[in-house]
Structure formats: C-alpha cells, structure tokens
Design an enzyme around this catalytic site. Structure first.
Site, PDB file in Angstrom:
ATOM      1  N   CYS A 168       0.811  -1.217   0.000  1.00 25.86           N
ATOM      2  CA  CYS A 168       0.000   0.000   0.000  1.00 25.86           C
ATOM      3  C   CYS A 168       0.849   1.273   0.000  1.00 25.86           C
ATOM      4  O   CYS A 168       0.312   2.374  -0.154  1.00 25.86           O
ATOM      5  CB  CYS A 168      -0.920   0.007   1.205  1.00 25.86           C
ATOM      6  SG  CYS A 168      -1.778  -1.556   1.465  1.00 25.86           S
ATOM      7  N   HIS A 308      -3.371   7.732   6.042  1.00 22.23           N
ATOM      8  CA  HIS A 308      -3.525   6.441   5.360  1.00 22.23           C
ATOM      9  C   HIS A 308      -4.943   5.932   5.578  1.00 22.23           C
ATOM     10  O   HIS A 308      -5.579   5.435   4.654  1.00 22.23           O
ATOM     11  CB  HIS A 308      -2.487   5.445   5.894  1.00 22.23           C
ATOM     12  CG  HIS A 308      -2.420   4.180   5.125  1.00 22.23           C
ATOM     13  ND1 HIS A 308      -2.172   4.142   3.762  1.00 22.23           N
ATOM     14  CD2 HIS A 308      -2.573   2.882   5.506  1.00 22.23           C
ATOM     15  CE1 HIS A 308      -2.173   2.885   3.350  1.00 22.23           C
ATOM     16  NE2 HIS A 308      -2.414   2.096   4.383  1.00 22.23           N
ATOM     17  N   GLU A 319      -2.517   5.040  13.677  1.00 24.59           N
ATOM     18  CA  GLU A 319      -2.131   6.270  12.982  1.00 24.59           C
ATOM     19  C   GLU A 319      -2.522   7.504  13.794  1.00 24.59           C
ATOM     20  O   GLU A 319      -1.778   8.481  13.848  1.00 24.59           O
ATOM     21  CB  GLU A 319      -2.753   6.311  11.586  1.00 24.59           C
ATOM     22  CG  GLU A 319      -2.196   7.435  10.723  1.00 24.59           C
ATOM     23  CD  GLU A 319      -2.658   7.368   9.274  1.00 24.59           C
ATOM     24  OE1 GLU A 319      -2.108   8.119   8.450  1.00 24.59           O
ATOM     25  OE2 GLU A 319      -3.581   6.578   8.961  1.00 24.59           O
ATOM     26  N   LYS A 340     -10.149   7.565   1.589  1.00 27.79           N
ATOM     27  CA  LYS A 340     -10.543   6.177   1.293  1.00 27.79           C
ATOM     28  C   LYS A 340     -12.018   5.909   1.610  1.00 27.79           C
ATOM     29  O   LYS A 340     -12.555   4.888   1.186  1.00 27.79           O
ATOM     30  CB  LYS A 340      -9.651   5.200   2.069  1.00 27.79           C
ATOM     31  CG  LYS A 340      -8.216   5.123   1.556  1.00 27.79           C
ATOM     32  CD  LYS A 340      -7.422   4.080   2.325  1.00 27.79           C
ATOM     33  CE  LYS A 340      -6.011   3.911   1.766  1.00 27.79           C
ATOM     34  NZ  LYS A 340      -5.115   5.029   2.122  1.00 27.79           N
ATOM     35  N   HIS A 345      -9.741   1.402  -0.884  1.00 29.83           N
ATOM     36  CA  HIS A 345      -8.281   1.333  -0.800  1.00 29.83           C
ATOM     37  C   HIS A 345      -7.719   0.850  -2.135  1.00 29.83           C
ATOM     38  O   HIS A 345      -7.854  -0.323  -2.493  1.00 29.83           O
ATOM     39  CB  HIS A 345      -7.879   0.377   0.325  1.00 29.83           C
ATOM     40  CG  HIS A 345      -6.434   0.442   0.705  1.00 29.83           C
ATOM     41  ND1 HIS A 345      -5.473   1.048  -0.085  1.00 29.83           N
ATOM     42  CD2 HIS A 345      -5.770  -0.024   1.805  1.00 29.83           C
ATOM     43  CE1 HIS A 345      -4.293   0.945   0.506  1.00 29.83           C
ATOM     44  NE2 HIS A 345      -4.451   0.316   1.651  1.00 29.83           N
ATOM     45  N   PHE A 404       1.546  -3.218   4.084  1.00 29.68           N
ATOM     46  CA  PHE A 404       1.873  -4.552   4.578  1.00 29.68           C
ATOM     47  C   PHE A 404       3.380  -4.762   4.495  1.00 29.68           C
ATOM     48  O   PHE A 404       4.032  -4.318   3.552  1.00 29.68           O
ATOM     49  CB  PHE A 404       1.176  -5.620   3.719  1.00 29.68           C
ATOM     50  CG  PHE A 404      -0.263  -5.890   4.094  1.00 29.68           C
ATOM     51  CD1 PHE A 404      -0.913  -5.160   5.068  1.00 29.68           C
ATOM     52  CD2 PHE A 404      -0.970  -6.897   3.453  1.00 29.68           C
ATOM     53  CE1 PHE A 404      -2.232  -5.419   5.413  1.00 29.68           C
ATOM     54  CE2 PHE A 404      -2.289  -7.174   3.785  1.00 29.68           C
ATOM     55  CZ  PHE A 404      -2.930  -6.439   4.763  1.00 29.68           C
TER      56      PHE A 404
END
Length: 418
Positions: A168, A308, A319, A340, A345, A404
C-alpha cells in the site's frame, strides 16, 4: 551546491470515482462513494461482496487494440494515467530532452488477472497440452515493472526508469524516489505513481481470508468509514494515479501550471509483522518526523494531514496515536482526513491518488472530508473533517502511506510561492 527544488505539474487518474482528476476531486468533496456490489466475478460465496471497481474504462482511448490485448489491466490503468498526467503537464515532447525524463510507476501486486487467466487455461488443457497454450506474453504482462516500462516506451522517456513494490506504500515510495532523483540532478522530469488491478477471485479471496475486508455488504456506500467506531475493514479498490514531477526552474521557464512543491520524503520500517501495524505507531512516527526534517518544517507549520486511514480497527487507531506523538499539542489543531471513505483502498495506487487530493486541497484551499464518519471512536479523537469539505488555509500538507510488511512513507508538500 544547493538542492534543486521539485514541483508537481501534471496529474492523471483512473479511479473508482472517475477517470479524470476533475471527477475524482468532485467525488471526494461530495462523498460520492465508488464502492458497490462486486461485478468483476461471482462473489456469492465470499464473506465480503463489495469493492471499489473502476467503471467505464475504455483502454482503446489510450492505446491500440493490439496493446489492449497484450497488456494486463494494471498496466493499462498505468499507461492511461501516465498519458493523462503528461498531457496535463503541458510539456512539449518535441522540445524535451528525453534522456533527462524518466518514469517510476509501481504496483503492489502486479498482473494477477494474467496469472489467473493463464493458469486456468493450463489446467483446462492438462499437463500434456497446457504448456503450449501459455501466452508468450505471460511474463511481460504480469511483472510489476512493466507499468513503468510501457509508459516509458509509449512516451519516449529515456531517463531513470524503475518501479517500487511496497504494498500500500508503493505509489508514495515511487513518487518520493522520483522526487529525490530530480532533487539530486539525475533527471529534470519524472512521471511517478502507482497502479493496481487485483480484484480477482484469488486476490479478493486472499484479503477475505485475512479478514481484512469490510463485510457491510448491504450498505456498500457506507462500508469504508475511516476512524469511525463502527469500521470493520477496508474496501478493496483498483486504479492508477500518476503525477508529473519537474525541476522548478524548468517548469517556471516554460510557464507550467504548478499544483504544489514537493519538499520532503520520509521512510521507515516497522520490523514487526507481515500485515499488522506496530501498535505503538513507532514506524509511522519516525516516518513523519523524517519527512518533516527533510522538508525543514516545524510541526506547527502543517495545516493538513492526508492519513492512510484504511477503515481497519488497528490502522486507524495506530495512525491517530502516531500523529499525536509527532505533533503533540498541535495535533488537535491539524485537520486530518482519509479519502478512502470514497475511493476505497486502491492498494499500490492509493498514495498517488491521495497526493493528488493534497495537491487539489492546496490549489482550491479546501480540505477534503472523511466520508461516513458518523460515530466517534474514543481512541480516534482528532479533527477528521467529517463528511463535508471545509474551506481553510491549506499551505503545508503531509500524506501518509503505510503498507503490509511494515513499509511506511510520508510525503510533504506545500503551496508553491516561487
């Protein structure tokens, strides 16, 4: 010798909410969700049956019919977005120095459509006849670097050519690396971003098996809800987002439209888990601090953070904590949002789309909202610009991408003032 300054002069997008930046920005501001029932294949037996798919994409608008047949879907998205961005930049291809212009477009997963379709053909024919049915284009169709390779071929750009593969964080790594290439003088123009097209039975099924996806199947438009207490997973998306970065003096001399200036790039690794973020937020903290240091920014100068914000329980909580650790008392004064909620995503393309949202926020002096923010979470208690856009002073912005594998990226941008 002082570092060269780098500006953003072109944007191109193929997204679940529009195949141009105008439609993309309109959807972001107005909460027009790109999430709907899965149509790419029969999702009846999957626990999640919703996705943010690209709609009304005609590849032949951007390439020949032969290319359309010989390129994977993620490469088609990337080539289309690259051509849109290059045209938007206004660069005259006949006057540019092609050896000083490069491409840096990555993908988190690559040609999964090709892998699955070719493997199906092999199994249908069996081990005796199957090998003869494998397409000679299998390898060039599936490898991640081909998005960058094909874009450079089509646009005739002979400078630095590479591709990041960091889940990502892919698009943000690509843009950050391209920024540094220009800053240190190795190129004058870079086309950079990310592309993803992994909504396939295996790709989608893999995320379902991880229990990473939302199962709010009856209300797909509300399923992606970053920072909301009722969030239950992310929405798998697809598309491409590509920007044109250019050395400042060159851009000014040709009278380019400058969206913003790229000023900082931070990276870090969690060294913690393959899919889960490090709970304390240490990796994200170090990443944001690195970008601020690179940009020579004080925390009080930051007006907006494009988070994010995946709509997963762990990421949004982590976050939020990381932002508080970096910005201290100023965290409560900073607007934070995740786009998002509208786009889902977009995986390896997400960071590119989100940097575009930052550039538009600066140009329009308008904060993009977090869609579907209805029930506050006590552990996520910042100003998430809930549901509606907000006019505001937007001069300095950072954008986070956390992938990831523990890959973290922060990009810092600011309004261009000459």
């Amino acid at each position: 010798m002082p570092e060269r300054r780098v500006v953003l002069t072109g944007v191109g997008a193929i997204t679940p909410v529009g195949n141009n930046v105008s439609d993309f920005w309109d959807a972001i501001l107005n909460g027009k969700s790109g999430v709907g029932p899965l149509t790419a294949f029969d999702g009846t037996f999957f626990n999640s049956r919703i996705a943010a798919e690209v709609k009304d994409f005609d590849a032949t608008r951007y390439m020949s019919g032969k290319q359309d047949r010989r390129l994977d879907r993620f490469v088609k998205f990337a080539l289309a977005a690259a051509k849109i961005a290059f045209k938007d930049s206004g660069i005259d291809p006949e006057r540019m120095i092609r050896e000083r212009a490069g491409v840096y477009i990555g993908s988190g997963i690559g040609g999964l459509h090709t892998v699955e379709s070719e493997h199906k053909k092999y199994l249908e024919m069996g081990p005796e006849k199957g090998p003869a049915r494998i397409s000679p284009f299998l390898i060039p169709m599936l490898i991640v670097n081909m998005a960058s390779g094909v874009a450079s071929i089509e646009l005739g750009l002979k400078g630095p050519n590479s591709a990041a593969v960091t889940a990502c964080a892919t698009a943000s790594h690509s843009i950050g690396d391209a920024f540094k290439i220009i800053q240190r003088g190795a190129a004058d123009v870079m086309i950079a971003g990310g592309s993803e097209a992994a909504i396939t039975p295996m790709g989608f099924g893999g995320f379902c098996a991880l229990k990473a996806l939302s199962t709010r199947n009856d209300e797909p438009w509300k399923a992606s809800r970053p920072f909301d207490r009722e969030r239950d997973g992310f929405i798998m998306g697809e598309g491409a987002a590509v920007v044109v970065l250019e050395e400042m003096e060159q851009a000014r001399k040709r009278g380019a439209r400058i969206y913003c200036e790229i000023t900082g790039y931070g990276m870090s690794g969690d060294a913690y888990h393959m899919t889960a973020p490090e709970p304390s937020g240490d990796g994200a903290v170090r990443c944001m601090r690195a970008a601020l240091e690179d940009a020579k920014l004080n925390v009080e100068e930051v007006d907006y953070i494009n988070a994010h914000g995946t709509s997963t329980l762990l990421n949004d909580k982590m976050e939020t904590s990381a932002i508080k650790q970096v910005f201290g008392e100023h965290a409560a004064k900073i607007a934070v949002s995740s786009t998002k909620g509208v786009t889902g995503h977009m995986l390896g393309a997400a960071g590119g789309a989100e940097l575009m949202a930052c550039a538009m926020a600066i140009e329009k002096q308008t904060l993009p909202p977090t869609a579907n923010y209805e029930i506050p979470d006590p552990e996520c208690d910042l100003d998430y610009v809930p549901n509606h856009p907000r006019e505001a002073k937007v001069d300095v912005v950072i954008s986070n991408s956390l992938g990831f594998g523990g890959h973290n990226v922060t990009l810092a941008v600011r309004k261009f003032t000459g």
